[in-house]
Design an enzyme around this catalytic site. Structure first.
Site, PDB file in Angstrom:
ATOM      1  N   HIS A   1       7.635   1.178 -11.648  1.00 38.41           N
ATOM      2  CA  HIS A   1       6.173   1.179 -11.514  1.00 38.41           C
ATOM      3  C   HIS A   1       5.690   2.601 -11.820  1.00 38.41           C
ATOM      4  CE1 HIS A   1       6.545  -2.492  -8.658  1.00 38.41           C
ATOM      5  NE2 HIS A   1       6.361  -2.864  -9.909  1.00 38.41           N
TER       6      HIS A   1
ATOM      7  N   GLU B   1       3.945   5.286  -9.446  1.00 39.93           N
ATOM      8  CA  GLU B   1       4.611   5.658  -8.203  1.00 39.93           C
ATOM      9  C   GLU B   1       5.411   6.953  -8.417  1.00 39.93           C
ATOM     10  OE1 GLU B   1       6.615   2.112  -6.798  1.00 39.93           O
ATOM     11  OE2 GLU B   1       4.741   0.969  -6.797  1.00 39.93           O
TER      12      GLU B   1
ATOM     13  N   HIS C   1      10.886   3.513  -5.177  1.00 41.56           N
ATOM     14  CA  HIS C   1       9.459   3.216  -5.339  1.00 41.56           C
ATOM     15  C   HIS C   1       8.642   4.126  -4.429  1.00 41.56           C
ATOM     16  CE1 HIS C   1       9.593  -0.817  -7.465  1.00 41.56           C
ATOM     17  NE2 HIS C   1      10.861  -0.600  -7.196  1.00 41.56           N
TER      18      HIS C   1
ATOM     19  N   GLU D   1      11.599   2.873  -0.482  1.00 38.59           N
ATOM     20  CA  GLU D   1      10.165   3.165  -0.577  1.00 38.59           C
ATOM     21  C   GLU D   1       9.885   4.500   0.107  1.00 38.59           C
ATOM     22  OE1 GLU D   1       7.721   1.336  -1.927  1.00 38.59           O
ATOM     23  OE2 GLU D   1       8.459  -0.722  -2.076  1.00 38.59           O
TER      24      GLU D   1
END
Length: 488
Positions: free
Chosen positions: A234, A237, A332, A405
């Site tokens: 992504h 990010e 991420h 994350e």
């Protein structure tokens, strides 16, 4: 704030069409001078010039509300109007002591860390280090003037007329920055580092693969323990790239823990899975509008070439009896939660569930900003096409697949009352602690004999990697944290 009904009709330089409607936001503003409506003649000092025609830039439209206030529209991801989150633009031709309010008016998400104190980052020509704006100057609210959309407004005072100011959603980490970093690593001619081009993106950008291990591990007949790490599927990010660089920096260092890891494990790292999306300033998608992290099951060699190349490599390695692919971690950044945390998979076998919880528990001890209580294990249908879910089904039950994350904004340490905003350095520190945790894992499982760095005093080890153990959390409280979560 009273709004003037008249809007300046500005012409979008890239598309050549009037940007009177959000649907027309295709390109970025290009050296756009925003003057008061009805003004003609040469721009004056204080008639702001906006630009986002640069790498990872994003700003689709600017509306003049008053000399103190401007509405900013994020350009949607290319070929996908659903995603409008990332912004990155410059402002010049400012007047000294000019005070303005910028309203970012068309976010596609309603939940945001801007509700919790997050603020955009800014730098300028004379102050090139990114810093966060003061939280007291940032407001996030539902706005009746914009179909009750959520708006993020921030106040800013320009102080140097000759400076160009740059604002962004979070610290940018561009494709070019990665290429410069990897080239500098290559120039060091480290015997335990290989860089290769695994493939090319649709726009012919490099898909880089790093292999970090002592070279005698690479002989074909040897059995291999392998850790595979990917980041930036992504593109918006950007914290994921700082974490990934922290992992790489640690693994190629002379730190004794890194030396032991290279002696026992092969690390394969793809630092940027979506180079086109990063270059274009997209938040979630590739050039062709695909969320690549939903296409692992059947990536197309022409529409998703970077994903296709990585999947082919992983499938090939998983079929080699001499290769044990032990970890897959996809990095991420998260737009609504604090801290670092992980997502794992759900299994019927309780013993496998417990084994999967070991690595995040160990990471929680090494990294004060990592939260085991936020870590969760799920099998949501919508996540079926993600790397974690697909590879969790492909690889055998000795492999562990995680999404790592990290918050776009901040972390809370045990016992703290206020969140600590992340910096580029603390994102990299989390990466260093992820790398270090592999030694703890392998020693715990007797796959690495408990020697080597054990005789180094802990202060020496922690001073070199930047973080000690999170002693403020006692073992009992960690054990009480549940390994089964419900989020995502």
């Amino acid at each position: 704030m009273e709004r003037k009904m008249e809007e300046s009709t500005v012409r979008d330089v890239e598309t050549g069409s009037e940007t009177g409607a959000e649907d027309a936001l295709v390109g970025n503003v290009n050296k756009l001078t925003v003057s008061p409506p009805g003004y003609s003649g040469a721009p004056r000092r204080g008639h702001l010039v906006f630009d986002a025609c640069f790498e990872s830039g994003n700003l689709g439209r600017v509306d003049y509300i008053s000399e103190f206030e401007f509405d900013l529209f994020i350009r949607p991801d290319t070929c996908n109007p659903r995603f409008r989150v990332w912004f990155n633009f410059t402002v010049e031709n400012v007047r000294e002591t000019q005070r303005v309010i910028f309203n970012v008016v068309n976010f596609s998400k309603t939940k945001s860390l801007y509700r919790d104190g997050m603020s955009p980052v800014v730098k300028s020509t004379s102050r090139p280090k990114w810093q966060r704006l003061p939280a007291k100057n940032v407001y996030y609210y539902r706005c009746p003037d914009h179909r009750r959309n959520y708006v993020m407004s921030f106040a800013f005072c320009f102080d140097r007329e000759d400076d160009v100011y740059q604002f962004a959603y979070c610290y940018p980490y561009t494709y070019s920055r990665l290429q410069h970093y990897l080239a500098s690593l290559e120039r060091r001619n480290l015997p335990y580092l290989q860089r290769e081009q695994l493939g090319l993106s649709v726009q012919q950008r490099r898909l880089d693969l790093l292999t970090i291990t002592n070279s005698d591990h690479l002989s074909p007949e040897k059995e291999k323990k392998l850790v595979f790490l990917t980041a930036r599927v992504h593109p918006g990010e950007s914290p994921a790239s700082f974490v990934c660089q922290g992992v790489i920096d640690f693994l190629v260092s002379l730190h004794p823990v890194a030396q032991v890891l290279r002696d026992h494990v092969i690390f394969k790292i793809v630092p940027m899975l979506n180079p086109d999306g990063v270059y274009l300033g997209n938040y979630r998608c590739s050039l062709m509008g695909f969320d690549l992290n939903r296409h692992w099951q059947d990536p197309s060699p022409w529409a998703h070439p970077t994903l296709h190349a990585v999947k082919q490599l992983i499938v090939q390695m998983s079929q080699d009896p001499r290769v044990s692919l032990e970890f897959y971690i996809d990095v991420h950044a998260h737009s609504t939660m604090l801290n670092g945390f992980m997502y794992g998979n759900v299994f019927e076998d309780e013993e496998r569930v417990q084994r999967q919880a070991v690595f995040p528990r160990l990471l929680c001890q090494n990294a004060p900003d990592f939260s085991f209580s936020n870590t969760s294990f799920n099998r949501d249908v919508v996540k079926a096409g993600t790397g974690r879910r697909f590879l969790g089904g492909l690889l055998d039950d000795t492999s562990y697949c995680y999404t790592l994350e990290v918050s776009f904004y901040s972390y809370m340490t045990a016992g703290s009352t206020a969140p600590v905003p992340y910096t580029e350095e603390t994102y990299m520190k989390l990466g260093r602690n992820v790398a270090r945790t592999f030694l703890d894992y392998y020693k715990l499982n007797n796959l690495i004999k408990d020697n080597g760095p054990a005789h180094f005093p802990s202060a020496e080890v922690t001073s070199q990697i930047g973080d000690g153990k999170d002693n403020s959390r006692d073992a009992a409280s960690r054990e009480r944290e549940k390994s089964q979560g419900v989020r995502r």
